[in-house]
Scaffold this active site. Sequence first.
Site, PDB file in Angstrom:
ATOM      1  N   ARG A 110      25.081 -87.353  57.075  1.00  0.00           N
ATOM      2  CA  ARG A 110      25.698 -88.388  57.917  1.00  0.00           C
ATOM      3  C   ARG A 110      24.808 -88.841  59.060  1.00  0.00           C
ATOM      4  O   ARG A 110      24.959 -89.955  59.554  1.00  0.00           O
ATOM      5  CB  ARG A 110      27.045 -87.889  58.469  1.00  0.00           C
ATOM      6  CG  ARG A 110      28.134 -87.868  57.419  1.00  0.00           C
ATOM      7  CD  ARG A 110      29.466 -87.469  58.023  1.00  0.00           C
ATOM      8  NE  ARG A 110      30.434 -87.181  56.943  1.00  0.00           N
ATOM      9  CZ  ARG A 110      31.478 -86.382  57.078  1.00  0.00           C
ATOM     10  NH1 ARG A 110      31.696 -85.775  58.245  1.00  0.00           N
ATOM     11  NH2 ARG A 110      32.293 -86.176  56.076  1.00  0.00           N
ATOM     12  N   GLY A 136      36.293 -78.368  42.733  1.00  0.00           N
ATOM     13  CA  GLY A 136      36.955 -78.178  44.024  1.00  0.00           C
ATOM     14  C   GLY A 136      38.028 -79.229  44.276  1.00  0.00           C
ATOM     15  O   GLY A 136      38.237 -80.142  43.484  1.00  0.00           O
ATOM     16  N   HIS A 142      46.359 -87.226  58.001  1.00  0.00           N
ATOM     17  CA  HIS A 142      45.894 -86.962  59.369  1.00  0.00           C
ATOM     18  C   HIS A 142      46.512 -87.990  60.311  1.00  0.00           C
ATOM     19  O   HIS A 142      46.428 -89.203  60.073  1.00  0.00           O
ATOM     20  CB  HIS A 142      44.373 -87.079  59.452  1.00  0.00           C
ATOM     21  CG  HIS A 142      43.625 -85.926  58.838  1.00  0.00           C
ATOM     22  ND1 HIS A 142      44.235 -84.817  58.319  1.00  0.00           N
ATOM     23  CD2 HIS A 142      42.279 -85.721  58.683  1.00  0.00           C
ATOM     24  CE1 HIS A 142      43.309 -83.972  57.854  1.00  0.00           C
ATOM     25  NE2 HIS A 142      42.126 -84.508  58.063  1.00  0.00           N
ATOM     26  N   CYS A 195      36.940 -87.434  57.694  1.00  0.00           N
ATOM     27  CA  CYS A 195      38.291 -87.902  57.360  1.00  0.00           C
ATOM     28  C   CYS A 195      39.126 -88.189  58.599  1.00  0.00           C
ATOM     29  O   CYS A 195      39.976 -89.089  58.589  1.00  0.00           O
ATOM     30  CB  CYS A 195      39.000 -86.873  56.479  1.00  0.00           C
ATOM     31  SG  CYS A 195      39.003 -85.196  57.141  1.00  0.00           S
ATOM     32  N   SER A 241      44.974 -79.864  53.770  1.00  0.00           N
ATOM     33  CA  SER A 241      44.095 -80.246  52.650  1.00  0.00           C
ATOM     34  C   SER A 241      42.718 -80.640  53.153  1.00  0.00           C
ATOM     35  O   SER A 241      41.752 -80.624  52.383  1.00  0.00           O
ATOM     36  CB  SER A 241      44.706 -81.396  51.842  1.00  0.00           C
ATOM     37  OG  SER A 241      44.976 -82.513  52.665  1.00  0.00           O
ATOM     38  N   GLU A 281      34.769 -80.360  64.344  1.00  0.00           N
ATOM     39  CA  GLU A 281      35.526 -81.588  64.109  1.00  0.00           C
ATOM     40  C   GLU A 281      35.529 -82.529  65.320  1.00  0.00           C
ATOM     41  O   GLU A 281      35.499 -83.749  65.174  1.00  0.00           O
ATOM     42  CB  GLU A 281      36.957 -81.229  63.724  1.00  0.00           C
ATOM     43  CG  GLU A 281      37.680 -82.295  62.952  1.00  0.00           C
ATOM     44  CD  GLU A 281      37.240 -82.417  61.500  1.00  0.00           C
ATOM     45  OE1 GLU A 281      37.759 -83.303  60.807  1.00  0.00           O
ATOM     46  OE2 GLU A 281      36.365 -81.631  61.062  1.00  0.00           O
ATOM     47  N   ARG A 296      44.843 -78.381  63.765  1.00  0.00           N
ATOM     48  CA  ARG A 296      45.330 -78.188  62.399  1.00  0.00           C
ATOM     49  C   ARG A 296      46.844 -77.957  62.452  1.00  0.00           C
ATOM     50  O   ARG A 296      47.316 -77.098  63.209  1.00  0.00           O
ATOM     51  CB  ARG A 296      44.643 -76.981  61.748  1.00  0.00           C
ATOM     52  CG  ARG A 296      44.939 -76.851  60.271  1.00  0.00           C
ATOM     53  CD  ARG A 296      44.230 -77.903  59.434  1.00  0.00           C
ATOM     54  NE  ARG A 296      42.805 -77.657  59.333  1.00  0.00           N
ATOM     55  CZ  ARG A 296      41.926 -78.548  58.882  1.00  0.00           C
ATOM     56  NH1 ARG A 296      42.331 -79.750  58.496  1.00  0.00           N
ATOM     57  NH2 ARG A 296      40.636 -78.259  58.822  1.00  0.00           N
ATOM     58  N   ASN A 323      44.087 -88.232  54.301  1.00  0.00           N
ATOM     59  CA  ASN A 323      42.774 -87.638  54.519  1.00  0.00           C
ATOM     60  C   ASN A 323      41.979 -87.365  53.253  1.00  0.00           C
ATOM     61  O   ASN A 323      40.750 -87.398  53.272  1.00  0.00           O
ATOM     62  CB  ASN A 323      42.909 -86.344  55.321  1.00  0.00           C
ATOM     63  CG  ASN A 323      43.842 -85.347  54.673  1.00  0.00           C
ATOM     64  OD1 ASN A 323      45.022 -85.607  54.506  1.00  0.00           O
ATOM     65  ND2 ASN A 323      43.318 -84.191  54.282  1.00  0.00           N
ATOM     66  N   THR A 324      42.648 -87.101  52.114  1.00  0.00           N
ATOM     67  CA  THR A 324      41.867 -86.835  50.899  1.00  0.00           C
ATOM     68  C   THR A 324      41.744 -88.057  50.001  1.00  0.00           C
ATOM     69  O   THR A 324      41.022 -88.015  49.011  1.00  0.00           O
ATOM     70  CB  THR A 324      42.449 -85.656  50.079  1.00  0.00           C
ATOM     71  OG1 THR A 324      43.718 -86.008  49.548  1.00  0.00           O
ATOM     72  CG2 THR A 324      42.557 -84.403  50.925  1.00  0.00           C
TER      73      THR A 324
END
Length: 361
Positions: free
Chosen positions: A118, A14, A251, A158, A187, A210, A244, A336-337
């Site tokens: 989490r 992924g 972000h 993120c 992403s 979120e 988004r 963010n990634t």
Amino acid sequence: MNQKLRVGILGGTGMVGQRFISLLENHPWFEVVTIAASPRSAGKTYEEAVGDRWKMTTPIPEAVKNLIVKNVNQVEEVAAGVDFVFSAVDMTKEEIRAIEETYAKAETPVVSNNSAHRWTPDVPMIIPELNPEHAEVIPFQRKRLGTKRGFIAVKPNCSIQSYTPALHALMEFGPKVVVATTYQAISGAGKTFKDWPEMLDNIIPFIGGEEEKSEQEPLRIWGKVEDGVIKKADGPIITTQCIRVPVQDGHTAAVFVSFQKKPTREQILDRWKNFQGEPQKLNLPSAPKQFIRYMEEENRPQARLDRDYENGMGISMGRLREDTVYDYKFVGLSHNTVRGAAGGAILSAELLTAKGYITAK
């Protein structure tokens, strides 16, 4: 480190798994030796399993192209050949909780990008510069799991990376109310514009789950280890909206904050500039030298120009101004990634290695 630790990537095909693989190429401490994914990918080379779905801007690293992908559900086989794993599996939360715990019980530490654990009370959720002391809960988790070296650690959402560190650096002034709107790249949903053309010329004012994560996870970051679990902080009060936007990576957050003891603008800029955490003090391989930077230009930070600051591991702040309702307002940006996903997990693994929680088998 004399010999690199052997790493497995769970969910390696992924987008986040791909980011792990690209960031770990030539890592000085860690070497990817195993990639595990769904049964439909198992038995293929990594290059075959990914096919035309490779989403990174750099090519697939040569060292992993011909690795034979293993079935992520065959835990004993995967665990046997690695010292620890990064988890980026795409399953339901219940399935993720179960499989990550199974790997931990197979005496294999799990550093997870997923959200499933989490809020497990004895699982540390770490931003390494902010709450490295939460690793102290790991011995209690091991006792619960009945393990000697296996455990689970996770990284947070993120979206909170773009403003929580900036607030953390100002904790001496007592942030009490925070209003944040995050403008989140596609992403973050594992998408590119090629496979999500609906996002072109568009904004979607909803990202499932979120806002709750953005409001509650900072409080867990700021919590304390008590009686073998992490108890979240009582404040500040945080309210958010998460939107988004048609940006590939990065972000952005627009933040308003009131303090118990209002700092001067100079004090805020000083605390941001001079903030250092354990990763900087330990000189960890992925640690940004300057974690928080402030940009004086009135039109910065910008996602396209600034998301790769410090190889995507630093965060950029801008537009700090006094406000007519709250004390101050500012804008933050994080990748963010990288910082918000795979890079943050890699930095957490480096911290846990430096602290002796992750070792060679």
